[in-house]
Write a protein that holds these residues in place. Structure first.
Motif, mmCIF file in Angstrom:
data_model
loop_
_atom_site.group_PDB
_atom_site.id
_atom_site.type_symbol
_atom_site.label_atom_id
_atom_site.label_comp_id
_atom_site.label_asym_id
_atom_site.label_seq_id
_atom_site.Cartn_x
_atom_site.Cartn_y
_atom_site.Cartn_z
ATOM 1 N N ASP A 64 0.716 -0.649 -0.067
ATOM 2 C CA ASP A 64 -0.043 -0.168 0.112
ATOM 3 C C ASP A 64 0.624 1.048 -0.133
ATOM 4 O O ASP A 64 1.248 1.574 0.496
ATOM 5 C CB ASP A 64 -0.543 0.086 1.599
ATOM 6 N N LYS A 103 1.550 7.605 0.271
ATOM 7 C CA LYS A 103 2.105 8.418 1.785
ATOM 8 C C LYS A 103 3.246 8.296 1.746
ATOM 9 O O LYS A 103 4.606 8.581 1.124
ATOM 10 C CB LYS A 103 2.479 6.693 2.822
ATOM 11 N N ASP A 148 -5.517 5.989 -0.587
ATOM 12 C CA ASP A 148 -5.016 5.637 0.406
ATOM 13 C C ASP A 148 -6.136 4.622 1.682
ATOM 14 O O ASP A 148 -6.058 3.886 2.332
ATOM 15 C CB ASP A 148 -3.486 6.399 1.707
ATOM 16 N N ALA A 149 -7.366 5.239 1.485
ATOM 17 C CA ALA A 149 -8.364 4.707 2.082
ATOM 18 C C ALA A 149 -8.892 3.113 1.166
ATOM 19 O O ALA A 149 -10.187 3.596 0.583
ATOM 20 C CB ALA A 149 -9.451 5.498 2.546
ATOM 21 N N GLU A 150 -7.907 2.907 1.169
ATOM 22 C CA GLU A 150 -8.315 1.720 -0.432
ATOM 23 C C GLU A 150 -8.398 0.604 -0.375
ATOM 24 O O GLU A 150 -9.486 -0.629 -0.384
ATOM 25 C CB GLU A 150 -6.725 1.165 -1.302
HETATM 26 MN MN MN Z 1 -4.035 3.303 2.369
#
Ligand code: MN
Ligand code: BES
Ligand code: ZN
Length: 500
Positions: free
Chosen positions: A268, A275, A345-347
């Protein structure tokens, strides 16, 4: 499996050679056979204990090296505290401690005898063996240079117990748990260059040898199924996604299965919402939920669990690229609901959404439990010591809380509700994939809940704090902990396999 430990059970007797482990309590009593061994070795225990201020407290130890009168390398005395109060977890920790004390020894006999004369049960003996196995695990695949003082290639532990036959029987199931945990740890520890979605799926195909029905869905299949939410995560990666469905039918009847659902983001980066560099390497473990589901299915098959269970994992890589999802993009999930992706990123929730829809459609489960390294927010709330539990059903919640206390893989219930659900309403789509600044673990759970149909009992375990990077313990020294395998194995036993 990387532990190089062989376990056997034998009747209670002093070993002729190698190392011996002997149990004692807070009054420094020894069981009859253990006392006989001490006597044969010159009766030094009492004096050595005084000299070392050893009081027999739980998991404290005293070593006598090359004792006179016997042909042993060492006798290790280990404290039990109060033997009448030992729980299954205590026996497990005892095993782990024993494995650490005799790290360099290749031939160890554990005199599993209670000082108070009470018998050690078969399942307690198996718990000691499980503790030894879990503690001995290490991930050394990529070490080409060996230390001089390193543990020997293989180690043999003989558990000497009054109940050897019962212990052997209990060990059939407990060793299946050891294997499942080691499998999960291996998957989490493996770097992402070696373990992409395809490689992960290949490892799961091997479960078919154990009688698990394994189905691997490729990118074209996922497109046909309209898994637009899951595919929006993988589209920035050169490596294609996989969804693997593992079905174990161990109950003879046609009862509906229980479903276990795992987030399997093999790496991720955050995608376009990238990130920061510091610590990003930890995101090779962002498939800890999928690893636990895989390890659990392996355990259930190995021990021929009397349950119908389906495990499903979504294997994707979250990368930034010319083809990657942009913040603001709207995608359509398999359920038909639309999602505004405000943060790539909220995957994890995007992956779980389509898995839940698929498993409800295909298997109509009696209950669903998903595991996901979903949010940093759960780490802020609970640290490494509990996983976050989000649940729409009080009975199911209670079962998981109990299994947590029984195994030591503890969960803590967190809130859900309409106030939180509102936070993910979107102006342009049915929902957005992030809430505000606050209650981040709950808004993640609310998102997943929007894909639970007909009030199917459902639990979400946020394992971001427990699947990896936990402090070392009696039974785990590995970065990838395999967290969840023991919890869910106990959940299955308690709900589906206990008679009466
Ligand atoms: Mn993430
Ligand atoms: N995989 C991360 C969560 C995570 C963080 C796991 C730390 C393990 C350790 C997840 O995909 C993520 O990035 N979550 C975001 C969500 C946010 C953008 C709403 C987070 O927690 O910051
Ligand atoms: Zn993630």
């Amino acid at each position: 499996m990387a532990d190089r430990v062989e376990i056997t059970f034998a009747k209670l007797a002093s070993p002729g050679t190698g190392s011996a482990v002997v149990l004692t309590d807070q009054s420094l009593k020894l069981g009859a056979r253990s006392a006989a061994l001490d006597e044969a070795a010159g009766g030094r225990f009492a004096r050595a204990a005084t000299a070392a201020k050893f009081k027999g407290k739980a998991l404290k130890s005293l070593q006598l090296l090359s004792p006179a009168g016997v042909d042993l390398d060492r006798i290790v005395f280990v404290g039990l505290g109060d033997p009448a109060k030992l729980t299954p977890q205590d026996w497990l920790k005892l095993g782990g401690t024993i494995a650490s004390l005799v790290g360099g020894a290749s031939d160890v006999t554990v005199m599993l005898e209670r000082p108070d004369g009470e018998k050690v049960s078969g399942s307690e003996a198996a718990d000691v063996a499980l503790g030894i196995k879990l503690r001995a695990y290490s991930f050394e695949k990529y070490k080409t240079k060996k230390d001089d003082d390193e543990a020997p290639k293989s180690r043999r532990f003989t558990i000497a117990t009054a109940n050897a036959a019962a212990a052997e029987k209990a060990w059939i199931a407990a060793s299946a748990v050891a294997e499942g945990v080691a499998f999960a740890r291996d998957l989490v520890n493996e770097p992402a260059n070696a373990l992409g979605p395809v490689e992960f799926a290949d490892q799961l195909k091997a479960l078919s040898k154990l009688g698990v029905d394994v189905k691997v869905l490729g990118e074209a299949d996922l497109r046909k199924l309209k898994m637009g939410s899951l595919l929006s995560v993988s589209q920035g990666s050169d490596r294609p996604p996989r969804v693997v469905v593992m079905r174990w039918r161990g109950a003879k009847d046609k009862t509906k299965p229980v479903a276990f659902v795992g987030k399997g983001v093999v790496f991720d980066t955050g995608g376009i919402s990238m990130k920061p560099a510091a610590g990003m390497e930890d995101m090779k473990g962002d498939m800890g939920g999928a690893a636990a589901v895989s390890g659990l299915m392996r355990t259930l098959a190995l021990r021929q669990a009397k349950v119908n269970a389906v495990g499903i994992v979504g294997l994707v890589e979250n990368m930034p690229d010319g083809k990657a999802t942009r913040p603001g993009d709207v995608v359509t999930s398999m359920s038909g609901q639309t999602i505004e992706v405000l943060n790539t990123d909220a995957e994890g929730r995007l992956v779980l959404a389509d898995l839940l829809t698929y498993v409800q459609k295909q298997d109509d489960p009696v209950a669903m439990i998903d595991l996901a390294t979903l949010t940093g927010a759960i780490l802020v709330a609970l640290g490494n010591f509990h996983a976050g539990l989000f649940c729409n059903n009080d009975g199911l919640s209670q079962e998981l809380l109990s299994a947590g206390l029984e195994t030591g893989e503890k969960v803590w219930r967190m809130p859900l509700g309409p106030d939180y659900d509102k936070l993910i309403d979107s102006k342009v789509a049915d929902m957005k994939n992030i809430g505000g600044r606050f209650a981040g673990a709950t808004t993640g759970a609310q998102f997943i809940q929007r894909f639970v149909e007909k009030d199917t009992p459902w639990a979400h375990l946020d394992v971001a704090g427990t699947a990896m990077g936990s402090p070392a313990s009696e039974i785990n020294q590995s970065w990838g902990s395999g967290w969840g395998v023991r919890l869910l194995d106990e959940f299955v036993r308690a709900r589906f396999e206990k008679k009466g």
